[in-house]
Write a protein that holds these residues in place. Sequence first.
Motif, mmCIF file in Angstrom:
data_model
loop_
_atom_site.group_PDB
_atom_site.id
_atom_site.type_symbol
_atom_site.label_atom_id
_atom_site.label_comp_id
_atom_site.label_asym_id
_atom_site.label_seq_id
_atom_site.Cartn_x
_atom_site.Cartn_y
_atom_site.Cartn_z
ATOM 1 N N GLY A 93 18.011 6.120 -50.305
ATOM 2 C CA GLY A 93 18.720 6.955 -50.057
ATOM 3 C C GLY A 93 18.612 8.325 -50.713
ATOM 4 O O GLY A 93 18.285 8.422 -52.173
ATOM 5 N N PRO A 94 19.237 8.793 -50.710
ATOM 6 C CA PRO A 94 19.097 10.081 -50.959
ATOM 7 C C PRO A 94 19.871 10.067 -53.291
ATOM 8 O O PRO A 94 19.601 10.885 -53.402
ATOM 9 C CB PRO A 94 19.955 11.165 -50.579
ATOM 10 N N ARG A 95 20.738 8.938 -52.597
ATOM 11 C CA ARG A 95 21.545 9.043 -54.143
ATOM 12 C C ARG A 95 21.006 7.765 -54.921
ATOM 13 O O ARG A 95 21.122 7.195 -56.497
ATOM 14 C CB ARG A 95 22.981 9.099 -54.470
ATOM 15 N N GLN A 96 20.738 6.361 -54.231
ATOM 16 C CA GLN A 96 20.187 5.436 -54.562
ATOM 17 C C GLN A 96 19.341 4.917 -54.124
ATOM 18 O O GLN A 96 19.341 4.857 -52.832
ATOM 19 C CB GLN A 96 21.633 4.543 -55.240
ATOM 20 N N TYR A 97 18.879 3.835 -55.091
ATOM 21 C CA TYR A 97 17.562 2.722 -53.684
ATOM 22 C C TYR A 97 18.781 1.185 -53.444
ATOM 23 O O TYR A 97 19.436 0.831 -54.117
ATOM 24 C CB TYR A 97 16.839 2.006 -55.019
ATOM 25 N N SER A 152 18.442 10.436 -45.296
ATOM 26 C CA SER A 152 20.051 10.193 -44.564
ATOM 27 C C SER A 152 20.312 9.152 -43.407
ATOM 28 O O SER A 152 21.225 8.873 -43.807
ATOM 29 C CB SER A 152 20.738 11.464 -44.063
ATOM 30 N N LYS A 153 19.225 8.539 -43.095
ATOM 31 C CA LYS A 153 19.556 7.849 -41.736
ATOM 32 C C LYS A 153 18.891 6.561 -42.031
ATOM 33 O O LYS A 153 17.824 6.876 -42.480
ATOM 34 C CB LYS A 153 19.558 8.278 -40.267
ATOM 35 N N LEU A 154 18.826 5.122 -41.725
ATOM 36 C CA LEU A 154 18.350 4.214 -41.941
ATOM 37 C C LEU A 154 18.390 4.125 -39.845
ATOM 38 O O LEU A 154 19.804 3.304 -39.870
ATOM 39 C CB LEU A 154 18.311 2.982 -42.868
ATOM 40 N N MET A 155 17.557 3.181 -39.440
ATOM 41 C CA MET A 155 17.392 2.332 -38.225
ATOM 42 C C MET A 155 17.153 0.918 -38.373
ATOM 43 O O MET A 155 15.363 1.418 -39.343
ATOM 44 C CB MET A 155 16.229 3.471 -37.724
ATOM 45 N N VAL A 156 17.466 0.562 -37.904
ATOM 46 C CA VAL A 156 17.169 -1.021 -37.960
ATOM 47 C C VAL A 156 16.842 -1.558 -36.331
ATOM 48 O O VAL A 156 18.031 -0.830 -35.494
ATOM 49 C CB VAL A 156 18.372 -2.021 -38.954
ATOM 50 N N PHE A 157 15.806 -2.043 -36.061
ATOM 51 C CA PHE A 157 15.287 -2.172 -34.361
ATOM 52 C C PHE A 157 14.713 -3.556 -34.398
ATOM 53 O O PHE A 157 14.451 -3.794 -35.607
ATOM 54 C CB PHE A 157 15.162 -1.160 -33.785
ATOM 55 N N LYS A 158 14.893 -4.204 -33.452
ATOM 56 C CA LYS A 158 14.765 -5.329 -33.386
ATOM 57 C C LYS A 158 14.188 -5.696 -32.032
ATOM 58 O O LYS A 158 14.914 -4.427 -31.456
ATOM 59 C CB LYS A 158 14.914 -6.599 -33.734
ATOM 60 N N ILE A 159 12.962 -5.905 -31.085
ATOM 61 C CA ILE A 159 12.547 -5.789 -29.744
ATOM 62 C C ILE A 159 12.485 -7.471 -29.228
ATOM 63 O O ILE A 159 11.608 -8.395 -30.047
ATOM 64 C CB ILE A 159 11.148 -5.274 -29.672
ATOM 65 N N ASN A 160 13.315 -8.023 -29.018
ATOM 66 C CA ASN A 160 12.882 -9.362 -27.652
ATOM 67 C C ASN A 160 11.892 -9.105 -26.972
ATOM 68 O O ASN A 160 12.528 -8.376 -25.852
ATOM 69 C CB ASN A 160 14.341 -9.451 -27.734
ATOM 70 N N TYR A 167 11.566 -5.546 -22.460
ATOM 71 C CA TYR A 167 11.385 -5.419 -23.996
ATOM 72 C C TYR A 167 12.793 -4.708 -23.615
ATOM 73 O O TYR A 167 13.300 -3.985 -23.010
ATOM 74 C CB TYR A 167 10.717 -4.549 -24.524
ATOM 75 N N LYS A 168 13.930 -5.919 -24.711
ATOM 76 C CA LYS A 168 14.855 -5.564 -25.014
ATOM 77 C C LYS A 168 15.007 -5.035 -26.252
ATOM 78 O O LYS A 168 14.557 -6.089 -27.401
ATOM 79 C CB LYS A 168 16.272 -7.273 -24.558
ATOM 80 N N VAL A 169 14.785 -4.345 -26.445
ATOM 81 C CA VAL A 169 15.748 -2.844 -27.998
ATOM 82 C C VAL A 169 16.860 -3.443 -28.252
ATOM 83 O O VAL A 169 17.544 -2.670 -27.677
ATOM 84 C CB VAL A 169 14.952 -1.847 -27.778
ATOM 85 N N SER A 170 17.055 -3.294 -29.571
ATOM 86 C CA SER A 170 18.583 -3.286 -30.341
ATOM 87 C C SER A 170 18.846 -2.691 -31.443
ATOM 88 O O SER A 170 16.774 -2.912 -32.449
ATOM 89 C CB SER A 170 18.733 -5.102 -30.848
ATOM 90 N N THR A 171 18.868 -1.344 -31.608
ATOM 91 C CA THR A 171 19.139 -0.538 -32.506
ATOM 92 C C THR A 171 19.865 -0.892 -33.422
ATOM 93 O O THR A 171 21.409 -0.434 -33.030
ATOM 94 C CB THR A 171 19.107 0.576 -32.244
ATOM 95 N N LYS A 172 20.645 -0.292 -34.900
ATOM 96 C CA LYS A 172 21.503 -0.080 -35.008
ATOM 97 C C LYS A 172 21.075 1.161 -36.198
ATOM 98 O O LYS A 172 20.258 1.016 -36.896
ATOM 99 C CB LYS A 172 21.996 -0.954 -36.528
ATOM 100 N N LEU A 173 22.066 1.739 -36.429
ATOM 101 C CA LEU A 173 22.127 3.270 -37.408
ATOM 102 C C LEU A 173 22.924 3.330 -38.238
ATOM 103 O O LEU A 173 24.122 3.053 -38.176
ATOM 104 C CB LEU A 173 21.933 4.769 -36.175
ATOM 105 N N PHE A 174 22.088 4.169 -39.954
ATOM 106 C CA PHE A 174 23.241 3.695 -40.588
ATOM 107 C C PHE A 174 22.886 4.715 -41.621
ATOM 108 O O PHE A 174 21.702 5.737 -41.743
ATOM 109 C CB PHE A 174 22.368 2.917 -41.180
ATOM 110 N N ASP A 175 23.858 5.582 -42.462
ATOM 111 C CA ASP A 175 24.156 6.764 -43.331
ATOM 112 C C ASP A 175 22.998 6.999 -44.614
ATOM 113 O O ASP A 175 22.666 4.964 -44.464
ATOM 114 C CB ASP A 175 25.262 6.846 -43.304
ATOM 115 N N GLU A 176 23.187 7.439 -44.673
ATOM 116 C CA GLU A 176 22.357 7.063 -46.668
ATOM 117 C C GLU A 176 23.204 6.049 -47.285
ATOM 118 O O GLU A 176 22.416 5.227 -48.287
ATOM 119 C CB GLU A 176 22.295 8.427 -47.323
#
Length: 524
Positions: A93-97, A152-160, A167-176
């Motif tokens: 992230g911009p401020r920490q790991y 500034s963003k992290l995308m987490v995804f998994k594909i069934n 394919y069924k794609v699930s996503t979660k978006l997180f901030d920094e």
Amino acid sequence: MRTKFLSVFIMILCSLQMALGQHVVYADINPNDVLQMNFEILGKAANNYLVYKERNDKHRISVYDANMHLLEEVPVTILPNRKSLLDVAFFAGPRQYYLLFQHQEGDVVYLKAATIHPNGRILDEPIILDTTMIAYKTDNKIYSTVASNDNSKLMVFKINKRDRKLYKVSTKLFDENLQPISEGQFSLPMEYKGDYISGHSIANDGSYAFVKYNRHNDGNIVDASLIVKPAGADTYKEYPLNIGDLFLDDIKLMVDDMNGRYLLASFFSTHKRGDIEGLYVAALDQKDGSVAFEKTTLFSDDLKKRAKGRSNTKNAFNDFFINNIIVHKDGSFTIGSERLYNTNNWDRWGFWGAPYWGPGPWGFWGPTWGWGWSRWSFWWPYSFYSPFFYRSYWWGYWGPAWGGRNVEFNAGNVALVSFDKNGDKTWDEVIVKSQSESNTDATISYQIVPSGDNMHFLINNSGKLSVLENIIISNDGSLTKDGGIQAKEKRMNFMPRYAKQIESNEVIIPYALKNNIGFAKLSL
């Protein structure tokens, strides 16, 4: 006479300034840092430099000061043992790991995150980012993560992929700060044979993009689309590429946030399993998917000759692979490719099919064949190099695992082709090199360090005393070679492909020394 003397003096002064501009400080070798460990260079936190390391299921974070003196080795105690640990990754992230890890408990796979403080310590309990119920014991990761260019963003995804046709794609978006922004699901129709996806990326606004393509059994891509799912949406938009009669090789995707577009690039041929003839490039607008350009550029005989170093130029690019798309401030971009081959008698057409089939319905389908934390598989050049998690399982893998055979990995010339913001070719250049290593590819290839209007190409030149070459190429294609940095002792080999740019003119670079791995800080 005075004018000539002054010119010579200025040339000498400039050379001295270039030589003095480069400075390297080495960390002392830690006996525990052996070739068989895993590591990832995290970067700079406050005034410290952090490197994650793992060996024999023992995880730690090494904390160095600005002079690469080891301040502390901090054990990482929050991770489960290797039997249940599926993957370890990091988010800067911009401020920490953050340390990201996946593990299985019973029939649940957890994706968790923990904050890494500037002193290398993890003081808080890990937080759960997501969970998945599965009905079997897996050795492979379920989740994949990708960060935006500005972190500034992290995308987490998994594909069934239980249904190979849908394919069924699930996503979660997180901030920094890893606070959730949105999550979504969508289904992606796939043909049972031939359809694949790759190039997973997110833009700074959180939009998720990847390439869907159809590859024939002969290895050629004959149909492709850019898939974009806007942040916060459950639906995606598909933008077909106008390939026409071309046969593409492997499509690379780069998010160009500075110019609000997606860049795509691929080698192409005009015949099935034909010789590589040139580059296909395209740019699509991030907002509406409108096509800014789709163009092809044929390689000239002159470029082919320089790239291969031989008079027979017909198949000059058949063993080249695209490693980089470097975007410049003015909207121009440069594509870097490298000649890669080994003595195992494989070619670019020989691996299609198997690398895309992972076990279990949740296995990640992508252009790199990896099997989670437990082991690493075939050497595969179809991926961008760095940043890259160094997996020590490559060391010696080709020996015992292949009946004692030695395999020599080779990395040859680097071909650079640059385009203006409209996709028209402006210049090309070839960096001549010849690198080889037995049973590992850790010390071959290169690393690009962008700095202002220049691209620094760091290359390890092995020898009795290895030299880290710094080849500087400006945005107009002019090339400058500096004096290079000589290794401080014999049997030391730099590992530039695993180097990481910490600041605009600062790089942490690992090196191999006998049976150990060390780290150095390079100031350009």
